[in-house]
Design a protein around this motif. Sequence first.
Motif, PDB file in Angstrom:
ATOM      1  N   PHE A 169       0.396  72.165  73.496  1.00 40.96           N
ATOM      2  CA  PHE A 169       1.663  71.741  74.046  1.00 40.96           C
ATOM      3  C   PHE A 169       2.102  72.500  75.101  1.00 40.96           C
ATOM      4  O   PHE A 169       2.116  73.724  75.075  1.00 40.96           O
ATOM      5  N   GLU A 170       2.837  71.960  76.225  1.00 44.95           N
ATOM      6  CA  GLU A 170       3.289  72.666  77.460  1.00 44.95           C
ATOM      7  C   GLU A 170       4.641  72.869  77.183  1.00 44.95           C
ATOM      8  O   GLU A 170       5.289  71.996  76.759  1.00 44.95           O
ATOM      9  N   LEU A 171       4.999  74.157  77.775  1.00 45.12           N
ATOM     10  CA  LEU A 171       6.353  74.576  77.559  1.00 45.12           C
ATOM     11  C   LEU A 171       6.840  74.951  79.112  1.00 45.12           C
ATOM     12  O   LEU A 171       6.055  75.325  80.047  1.00 45.12           O
ATOM     13  N   LYS A 172       8.092  74.610  79.209  1.00 39.53           N
ATOM     14  CA  LYS A 172       8.754  75.257  80.573  1.00 39.53           C
ATOM     15  C   LYS A 172       9.405  76.707  79.993  1.00 39.53           C
ATOM     16  O   LYS A 172      10.059  76.825  79.401  1.00 39.53           O
ATOM     17  N   TYR A 173       8.444  77.489  80.768  1.00 40.80           N
ATOM     18  CA  TYR A 173       8.856  79.175  80.697  1.00 40.80           C
ATOM     19  C   TYR A 173       9.476  79.534  82.004  1.00 40.80           C
ATOM     20  O   TYR A 173       8.946  80.092  82.656  1.00 40.80           O
ATOM     21  N   LYS A 177       4.609  77.255  83.881  1.00 47.95           N
ATOM     22  CA  LYS A 177       4.333  76.543  82.833  1.00 47.95           C
ATOM     23  C   LYS A 177       3.790  77.586  81.654  1.00 47.95           C
ATOM     24  O   LYS A 177       3.026  78.687  81.936  1.00 47.95           O
ATOM     25  N   ALA A 178       4.002  77.266  80.355  1.00 43.87           N
ATOM     26  CA  ALA A 178       3.303  78.167  79.453  1.00 43.87           C
ATOM     27  C   ALA A 178       2.656  77.309  78.152  1.00 43.87           C
ATOM     28  O   ALA A 178       3.083  75.921  78.282  1.00 43.87           O
ATOM     29  N   LEU A 180       1.791  76.571  73.904  1.00 41.30           N
ATOM     30  CA  LEU A 180       1.799  77.067  72.450  1.00 41.30           C
ATOM     31  C   LEU A 180       0.449  77.338  72.000  1.00 41.30           C
ATOM     32  O   LEU A 180      -0.266  76.602  72.088  1.00 41.30           O
TER      33      LEU A 180
ATOM     34  N   PHE B 169      14.180  76.899  74.982  1.00 44.36           N
ATOM     35  CA  PHE B 169      12.881  76.528  75.619  1.00 44.36           C
ATOM     36  C   PHE B 169      12.462  75.045  75.362  1.00 44.36           C
ATOM     37  O   PHE B 169      12.669  74.796  74.083  1.00 44.36           O
ATOM     38  N   GLU B 170      12.406  74.285  76.287  1.00 42.70           N
ATOM     39  CA  GLU B 170      12.069  72.858  76.240  1.00 42.70           C
ATOM     40  C   GLU B 170      10.406  72.804  76.187  1.00 42.70           C
ATOM     41  O   GLU B 170       9.645  73.301  76.897  1.00 42.70           O
ATOM     42  N   LEU B 171      10.137  71.702  75.765  1.00 38.61           N
ATOM     43  CA  LEU B 171       8.833  71.344  75.240  1.00 38.61           C
ATOM     44  C   LEU B 171       8.461  70.015  75.489  1.00 38.61           C
ATOM     45  O   LEU B 171       9.203  69.123  74.983  1.00 38.61           O
ATOM     46  N   LYS B 172       7.236  69.642  75.937  1.00 41.08           N
ATOM     47  CA  LYS B 172       6.814  68.430  75.971  1.00 41.08           C
ATOM     48  C   LYS B 172       6.297  68.059  74.924  1.00 41.08           C
ATOM     49  O   LYS B 172       5.172  68.560  74.364  1.00 41.08           O
ATOM     50  N   TYR B 173       6.682  67.159  73.856  1.00 46.20           N
ATOM     51  CA  TYR B 173       6.210  66.826  72.784  1.00 46.20           C
ATOM     52  C   TYR B 173       5.814  65.451  72.946  1.00 46.20           C
ATOM     53  O   TYR B 173       6.545  64.456  72.549  1.00 46.20           O
ATOM     54  N   LEU B 180      11.953  74.894  71.187  1.00 46.14           N
ATOM     55  CA  LEU B 180      11.534  75.959  70.276  1.00 46.14           C
ATOM     56  C   LEU B 180      12.808  76.515  69.445  1.00 46.14           C
ATOM     57  O   LEU B 180      13.791  76.741  70.206  1.00 46.14           O
ATOM     58  N   ILE B 427       4.190  87.013  80.060  1.00 43.72           N
ATOM     59  CA  ILE B 427       3.713  86.241  79.196  1.00 43.72           C
ATOM     60  C   ILE B 427       2.028  86.484  79.100  1.00 43.72           C
ATOM     61  O   ILE B 427       1.414  85.884  78.392  1.00 43.72           O
TER      62      ILE B 427
END
Lengths: 429, 429
Positions: A169-173, A177-178, A180, B169-173, B180, B427
Motif C-alpha cells: 500500500f502506497e502512502l503520501k508521506y 512516497k512511503a 505500509l 496520512f492519505e493512503l491509496k486503498y 491512517l 523514514i
Amino acid sequence: MNRTLISEVINNYGKTIMIKGWVHKIRKLGKLAFVVIRDRTGVIQCVMNTKLIDIKGLKLESVVEIIGEVQKKEGSDNEAEIWVNQLVTISAVIEDLPIEINKDNMEANIDVILNNRVLSLRNQRINAVFKIQAALAQAFQQFLTMEGFTQVFTPKIVAEGTEGGTELFELKYFERKAYLAQSPQFYKQMLVGSGYERVFEIGHVYRAEEHNTIRHLNEYVSLDLEMGFIQDEKDIMELEERLLIYMLMYVVEKCKKELELLEVKMPEINKNIPSMKLSEAVSILREHYGRIDLELDLDPEGEKQICEYAKKELGSEFLFLTHYPKVKRPMYAMPAEDTLTHSFDLLFRGLEITTGGQRIHNYSQLKDNISSRGLNVESFNDYLEVFKYGMPPHGGLAIGLERLTAQLLGFRNVREVTLFPRDRDRIRP
Amino acid sequence: MNRTLISEVINNYGKTIMIKGWVHKIRKLGKLAFVVIRDRTGVIQCVMNTKLIDIKGLKLESVVEIIGEVQKKEGSDNEAEIWVNQLVTISAVIEDLPIEINKDNMEANIDVILNNRVLSLRNQRINAVFKIQAALAQAFQQFLTMEGFTQVFTPKIVAEGTEGGTELFELKYFERKAYLAQSPQFYKQMLVGSGYERVFEIGHVYRAEEHNTIRHLNEYVSLDLEMGFIQDEKDIMELEERLLIYMLMYVVEKCKKELELLEVKMPEINKNIPSMKLSEAVSILREHYGRIDLELDLDPEGEKQICEYAKKELGSEFLFLTHYPKVKRPMYAMPAEDTLTHSFDLLFRGLEITTGGQRIHNYSQLKDNISSRGLNVESFNDYLEVFKYGMPPHGGLAIGLERLTAQLLGFRNVREVTLFPRDRDRIRP
C-alpha cells in the motif's frame, strides 16, 4: 450501592444488589415479567411484578440499572435470579434494532454481521471469539517474555517493501512516497543483531493483495518473533511447539466459558508436532489423493488434504512442512542442500498458520542472494547494514493471529474472527 | 556443550562453560589479552594467553563463541571472569565501525545515533531503554487484563479521520482513498458499546503533523483504554492512578539492572496524584510565573512551570489538570458546567503524557455536538450507530508510550526512546 457483576450474583444469595447491563431478553407471563440482563461477564434472569415495575417502554438492548434481591431460581440446582425492586433505564434504544442478536446462533450472513459489527459483537458467541483472541495474543507475549524475548514496536511506515515493491500500500508521506510494512521481517532481524538477540512483536501488517478470499485480509495482526544464536530452523520449530502448547493451555485456563459457548474442540497438545519435507507431502498427495498437479508447493486444497492425512496417519492436527524450495521462499531464507531452504510452514486443521525458518546471516551471501533475484541491492541498504557488523545465526517465524483464531474456533472465514476486517471491498465500519 | 548466558556465568565457578556474544572491549597486556564479551544479559571479562589463543584478527563487535573456565576475578568480591581455552569467530565484522558504541555514554548527536540505529542500540544504556519500554507496555496489559479489560486490535486503515480530516496520512486503498488512524478513539468507544465494556489497545497511531519538535512523532505507540459504566472522569483518573503505580512497580521489579544503568530516579508512587482545574493552573502560572499570556490552555513552557510548582508545593511529579474548556477538546468530550468538559490531562515531569475524560453517550447530544462544530454528521455514521442502541456512560484515556518512557528515563527527545522514529524528515532506517 456499588455495581455487582453478573458473574458475582451467585455469591450474593439473599442480598440486595445492583446490576447494570443490556436488556438481553424480555418475556411476560401474566403480571410477571422475566427480563434477562447481560453484562460483560454473563447473563442473569430478573423477575419483576409489572404492577410495581413499569416495563412498557423497556426495549431489547437498552442499558439499565436494576436493584433487587438475589434468590435461588425455582427448580434449579444452583442458579440465581434477581427479584427486582427498582429498574432504571440508563441509556435507551432509540431505533429498531437492524438485526436480531440475542439468539445463540445468529442467522445472518457475513456481510450483515460485518455491516452491523458493533451490534453483532453483542451476540454472546461472537463476543466470546475476541476474548479468546486476546488471550492468545497475551499468552504469546507472556511465553516469549519468560523465554528472554524483548517486545518491540517497529515502524509500519517504511521507505521500501521487504520483497521489493509488490503488494504494497502506497502512502503520501509529506513530499514523498512511503509504504505500509508488509511484515516486521527486516526490523526484527536487525534487532536480533542490535543485541536484543530475541525479539517479538504483536502488530498489524499490510498486504495489498487484490484477491478477496476467505483466508486473506489486507490488514491483519502478525505474531512475529526472531531469535539469534540458533543452530538451524529446528530450534525455531521446537520453540513454536512449546509456544503453542503454552498458548492453548492459557486459553483453556482463562477462557473456559467462551470455549464452552463456542463448543470448541481443542487439539491434542501434549505431544510432538510431526514434521515432513514438502517433497514427502507432495508424494503423499500424489499417491493418496491423486494430486499429480502439485510440485513445488501446496494449494489450499492440498493443505487440507495433507492435514487430513496427518490427522489420520500421524494423529496430529498440527503438521510442520519443511525444506521448501528456494524459488518459493524470500531472498533471506537460508539455503539448504540442493535447491532447498532451512524453512518451514506450520499447518493447522487444513490451513497454513505460520511461516518460518533460518535466515542468511552472512553479508556477502545475503547480498548475492538479493542480486541473483534481480532485486536492487541498494534499496536494501538499511537492512544490510547490520550484517556487516557481527550478525549471529538466527531465524524466526510469524503466526497470523486471525488464522490461528479461525482454525482453533472452527470459523471458515478469517473475517469472522477480525473485529473490523479490511479487505478488497471493505474499509467500514 | 550448551550456551551459558553471561548473567549465569557467576553461578558456574570452577566449571568449563561456553558463552556466545559480541566482542565488547579488547585490552592487551603483554602476553595476556582481556576481552570483554557482551550478550543480551550482560558483559563478562575473558582472559586469554595470546600465545595459545590467536586474537590478531579479532575485532570489536564480531560475534564469537568462547569456551573457558569460570574463575573469581582477582581482587574482586564476587565478580567472575573466564579463562579462555578456545575462541571461535561465528560472524566477523567486515567493515570499520562507523560509530563508537562501547563507552557508557555515547558521545554522538541524535542524528548520528538514529542513522546508525542498529549499532547504537548495542550501546548498553541505549539498549536498556527499550527493555524498560517493553516492560511498561506489558504492565499496562497485565493490569488492565486483571481489571476485566479485553485487549483489542482495531484497524489502522480507516475511511474517515476522528477529527474530520486534519493531520491525516492519505493512503491509496485500491481504487479509493483511505487514511491512517490518528487514534483508536472511535473503535474503542464502539467496543465498549458492543458489550466488552472495558477494552484496551496497544498500537501505532499516525499524525501527519508538519512540525518537527522533540515531543512529537508522526508514528507512535498509544496505550489506549476505554471503560463503560462510569460516573464521570474521576473514575478514569482513579484507574490511571492505580495503573501507573502498577506499571512503575513492575518496571522496578523487572528492570533493576536497566534502571541502574540509566541512573533513573523513580518518581514517588505511593501517594495520590494531585489534581487541579486548568483555570487554577492558569491562575498559578499568572501569579507565580508572570505568565499573563496563558488563558485556555498551557504551552510546553507552561506545562514545565506548573509541574515545577506541583513538585515544590504539592510534592508530586505527576499532576492531573481537569475541566478543559470545550473549545480545546474534541466533539465527543462530555460537557461540564459553563463552557467546560469532563476531561483531564496528566502531566509528568513537565510534559503531558495522557489525555482522557468522559465521553458523550447520548445519541442526539453527540450528533448536535458534531454539527455545532461545523463537521459533517454523515461522515460519522459508522461511529454514531452504536449510540442509538444502548450506549453506557463511558470514558477513557490514552498514554503516549514514548512520552512516558522519555519522562521516566530522563530523555529530552522522544526520538531517543523510539526504536525507529518517523518524523517530518525521517523514514529510515
